[in-house]
Scaffold this active site. Sequence first.
Site, short mmCIF file in Angstrom:
data_model
loop_
_atom_site.label_atom_id
_atom_site.label_comp_id
_atom_site.label_asym_id
_atom_site.label_seq_id
_atom_site.Cartn_x
_atom_site.Cartn_y
_atom_site.Cartn_z
N ASP A 67 4.15 -6.24 -18.82
CA ASP A 67 5.41 -5.91 -18.12
C ASP A 67 6.36 -7.10 -18.20
OD1 ASP A 67 5.16 -7.68 -15.90
OD2 ASP A 67 4.00 -6.22 -14.76
N GLY A 131 -2.21 -4.04 -11.71
CA GLY A 131 -2.77 -2.71 -11.56
C GLY A 131 -1.85 -1.63 -12.07
N MET A 134 -1.94 -1.67 -15.91
CA MET A 134 -3.23 -1.20 -16.46
C MET A 134 -3.42 0.29 -16.21
SD MET A 134 -5.85 -4.36 -15.84
CE MET A 134 -5.63 -4.36 -14.08
N ASP A 135 -2.95 0.79 -15.06
CA ASP A 135 -3.06 2.23 -14.80
C ASP A 135 -2.25 3.03 -15.82
OD1 ASP A 135 -4.78 1.95 -12.68
OD2 ASP A 135 -3.38 2.63 -11.13
N THR A 155 -3.87 -9.55 -14.59
CA THR A 155 -3.18 -10.81 -14.26
C THR A 155 -2.84 -10.88 -12.77
OG1 THR A 155 -1.03 -9.81 -14.75
CG2 THR A 155 -2.14 -10.96 -16.57
N LYS A 168 -10.57 4.52 -13.31
CA LYS A 168 -9.44 5.42 -13.08
C LYS A 168 -8.15 4.89 -13.69
CE LYS A 168 -10.04 6.24 -8.48
NZ LYS A 168 -10.05 7.05 -7.26
N LYS A 177 1.16 9.72 -4.85
CA LYS A 177 0.48 8.57 -5.43
C LYS A 177 -0.60 9.04 -6.41
CE LYS A 177 -0.87 4.17 -5.18
NZ LYS A 177 -0.10 3.21 -5.91
N LEU A 196 -3.75 -16.04 -11.80
CA LEU A 196 -3.32 -15.89 -10.40
C LEU A 196 -2.45 -17.06 -9.94
CD1 LEU A 196 -6.64 -14.59 -8.74
CD2 LEU A 196 -4.82 -13.29 -9.86
N GLU A 210 -7.72 -5.47 -0.80
CA GLU A 210 -8.78 -4.67 -1.44
C GLU A 210 -10.13 -5.38 -1.32
OE1 GLU A 210 -8.30 -1.63 -2.29
OE2 GLU A 210 -6.50 -1.31 -3.51
N1 LIG Z 1 -7.09 2.31 -11.21
C1 LIG Z 1 -7.65 1.85 -10.13
O1 LIG Z 1 -8.85 2.00 -9.90
C2 LIG Z 1 -6.81 1.11 -9.14
C3 LIG Z 1 -7.42 0.38 -8.13
C4 LIG Z 1 -6.62 -0.33 -7.25
C5 LIG Z 1 -5.25 -0.31 -7.38
N2 LIG Z 1 -4.70 0.43 -8.37
C6 LIG Z 1 -3.26 0.46 -8.53
O2 LIG Z 1 -2.80 -0.86 -8.81
C7 LIG Z 1 -1.45 -0.96 -8.43
C8 LIG Z 1 -1.23 -2.28 -7.72
O3 LIG Z 1 -1.58 -3.32 -8.58
P1 LIG Z 1 -0.83 -4.72 -8.57
O4 LIG Z 1 -0.67 -5.18 -7.19
O5 LIG Z 1 -1.50 -5.57 -9.56
O6 LIG Z 1 0.65 -4.31 -9.03
P2 LIG Z 1 1.59 -4.68 -10.25
O7 LIG Z 1 0.94 -4.40 -11.54
O8 LIG Z 1 2.86 -4.02 -9.95
O9 LIG Z 1 1.78 -6.26 -10.14
C9 LIG Z 1 2.47 -6.78 -9.05
C10 LIG Z 1 3.65 -7.67 -9.50
O10 LIG Z 1 3.14 -8.91 -9.97
C11 LIG Z 1 3.69 -9.21 -11.26
N3 LIG Z 1 2.70 -10.01 -11.94
C12 LIG Z 1 1.60 -9.56 -12.60
N4 LIG Z 1 0.85 -10.61 -12.99
C13 LIG Z 1 1.48 -11.72 -12.59
C14 LIG Z 1 1.18 -13.09 -12.68
N5 LIG Z 1 0.04 -13.54 -13.23
N6 LIG Z 1 2.05 -13.99 -12.16
C15 LIG Z 1 3.19 -13.55 -11.55
N7 LIG Z 1 3.52 -12.26 -11.41
C16 LIG Z 1 2.66 -11.35 -11.92
C17 LIG Z 1 3.98 -7.86 -11.86
O11 LIG Z 1 4.96 -7.95 -12.86
C18 LIG Z 1 4.48 -7.10 -10.63
O12 LIG Z 1 5.83 -7.41 -10.41
C19 LIG Z 1 -1.15 0.25 -7.57
O13 LIG Z 1 -0.37 1.16 -8.28
C20 LIG Z 1 -2.51 0.84 -7.30
O14 LIG Z 1 -2.47 2.22 -7.12
C21 LIG Z 1 -5.44 1.12 -9.25
O1 LIG Z 2 -6.47 2.16 -5.00
C1 LIG Z 2 -7.50 2.46 -5.53
C2 LIG Z 2 -8.73 1.72 -5.24
O2 LIG Z 2 -8.45 0.59 -4.51
C3 LIG Z 2 -7.57 3.60 -6.47
O3 LIG Z 2 -8.66 3.52 -7.30
C4 LIG Z 2 -7.54 4.93 -5.81
O4 LIG Z 2 -6.22 5.19 -5.55
C5 LIG Z 2 -8.43 5.05 -4.61
O5 LIG Z 2 -9.75 5.12 -5.02
C6 LIG Z 2 -8.09 6.22 -3.72
O6 LIG Z 2 -8.82 6.14 -2.58
C7 LIG Z 2 -8.38 7.57 -4.30
O7 LIG Z 2 -7.22 7.98 -4.77
P1 LIG Z 2 -7.06 8.81 -6.13
O8 LIG Z 2 -6.96 7.82 -7.21
O9 LIG Z 2 -8.24 9.70 -6.24
O10 LIG Z 2 -5.79 9.56 -5.89
ZN LIG Z 3 -6.43 0.66 -3.62
#
Ligand SMILES: NC(=O)c1ccc[n+]([C@@H]2O[C@H](COP(=O)([O-])OP(=O)(O)OC[C@H]3O[C@@H](n4cnc5c(N)ncnc54)[C@H](O)[C@@H]3O)[C@@H](O)[C@H]2O)c1
Ligand SMILES: O=C(CO)[C@@H](O)[C@H](O)[C@H](O)[C@H](O)COP(=O)(O)O
Ligand SMILES: [Zn+2]
Length: 418
Positions: A67, A131, A134-135, A155, A168, A177, A196, A210
């Site tokens: 990004d 996240g 990667m999603d 990252t 996921k 969501k 980080l 988390e």
């Molecule tokens: N698939 C799954 O199992 C799962 C699990 C948990 C959360 N999620 C999803 O993850 C998302 C949240 O993830 P997030 O908090 O990483 O969000 P994000 O990817 O939006 O990152 C947060 C911000 O940090 C910036 N950034 C990224 N790496 C950086 C670095 N090293 N230094 C400075 N800035 C940086 C990004 O550009 C962004 O502005 C949510 O959408 C949530 O639903 C998915």
């Molecule tokens: O945010 C996370 C985990 O922290 C995601 O993997 C996920 O949204 C959670 O497992 C949720 O509880 C279930 O939501 P969903 O992905 O099934 O809609």
């Molecule tokens: Zn979560």
Amino acid sequence: MQQDTQTMRNNDGLFAVGSPVTHWSVQTSNPVQYEIRACENLLDPENSTILEDASGSSGQRRFIVTDGVVDSLYGDRVRAYFDHHGVEHRVLVLNDGETHKSMNAVLQVTEALDAFGIDRRREPVIAIGGGVLMDIVGFAASLYRRSTPFIRIPTTLIGLVDAGVGAKTGVNHNGHKNRLGTYFPADRTLLDRSFLATLDARHISNGLAEILKIALIKDARLFDLLEQHGADLLRNKLQSPADVGPTPADVPVDQRLAARGLHLDPATEVVERAIQGMLEELQPNLWEKVLERVVDYGHTFSPTIEMHALPALLHGEAVAVDMALTTVMAERRGLVSSYQRDRVLEVMARLGLPVWHPLCTPEVLGDALRDTVRHRDGKQRLPLPVGIGSALFVNDVTDGELAAAAESLAALGSGVSR
Ligand SMILES: NC(=O)c1ccc[n+]([C@@H]2O[C@H](COP(=O)([O-])OP(=O)(O)OC[C@H]3O[C@@H](n4cnc5c(N)ncnc54)[C@H](O)[C@@H]3O)[C@@H](O)[C@H]2O)c1
Ligand SMILES: O=C(CO)[C@@H](O)[C@H](O)[C@H](O)[C@H](O)COP(=O)(O)O
Ligand SMILES: [Zn+2]
């Protein structure tokens, strides 16, 4: 041939069942294996880890997605890395942030993939980001030619301990969501905690939420570590070694840790326990056939709160508000003592997390619960903490109980400052 049941079985295990209705039943299995590896200096050109391929048949081109923020911080090093290795590459830069986690972004990836062209099995797509990124990329990879291998390089802290380790993928859709998504783990996730160092404190807190989730539902030791070292971890951005006690510099770090009963430095132990705990829950239920998931803790009310508040609340912040509310509910049910409840709210504050939000109204919480009940096949299956480090599921939460818990939390929340 089993004539008595009119069933035939060929060498592939395919069944054809005769009259009165002829049908075939296809059975197969799809074993899943993926790797999560802690690494250092991933972007060092001398480090070939990113280009190592589990199948051992690496192609010579790579499609990388990141990004805008990550690109501005690390893009030059990423490009230099692939240049150094003589790998033809294209870096696609997406808009950052939750508001861009949409189907449009997924299609942007698939269209750019078409334009670049990759070999279908031996040139994995590489996702470098948080996240959200990667999603999106995981979802695109799962759709592209029905499945294209990909590698995750998280990252952010959420990426390292949660989004990067599970199966996921998904995007927000129609105001909900993660309403569209797939189960499609990356072949490899490469964890380099040094990313980080450039995150701001708020996003470290976001990831600590988390980690706290895992602590509260299954790991009391992890909770103790967060309680004891959380403020340092936040300040040091989990760059080891965090607070290992007063120098003398001539005493080696591991001896200073051992003197305090620690085998690993707190940052390493916290990250490893969080990932281990997450994987222990995910592995036996990767496809979520069982809808009672303790790792759904903090994710009952938060998806609705997060979407309503977008972009004001980050994902982990919404999860923290949900955990604060459900901790109060657990205390009101006698599952958690008032002392434990207060410890939890104090730790949240210490980790820089909100414990309340104005969207905790009876209406929003009621809507959130109803949407979650749909998602969980007609039952609440709401994880509630039992003490610290354990959980149970309940199905009998009423609107009245929610309103009362929200009211208690509002009163308690105003006394807990970040
Ligand atoms: N698939 C799954 O199992 C799962 C699990 C948990 C959360 N999620 C999803 O993850 C998302 C949240 O993830 P997030 O908090 O990483 O969000 P994000 O990817 O939006 O990152 C947060 C911000 O940090 C910036 N950034 C990224 N790496 C950086 C670095 N090293 N230094 C400075 N800035 C940086 C990004 O550009 C962004 O502005 C949510 O959408 C949530 O639903 C998915
Ligand atoms: O945010 C996370 C985990 O922290 C995601 O993997 C996920 O949204 C959670 O497992 C949720 O509880 C279930 O939501 P969903 O992905 O099934 O809609
Ligand atoms: Zn979560």
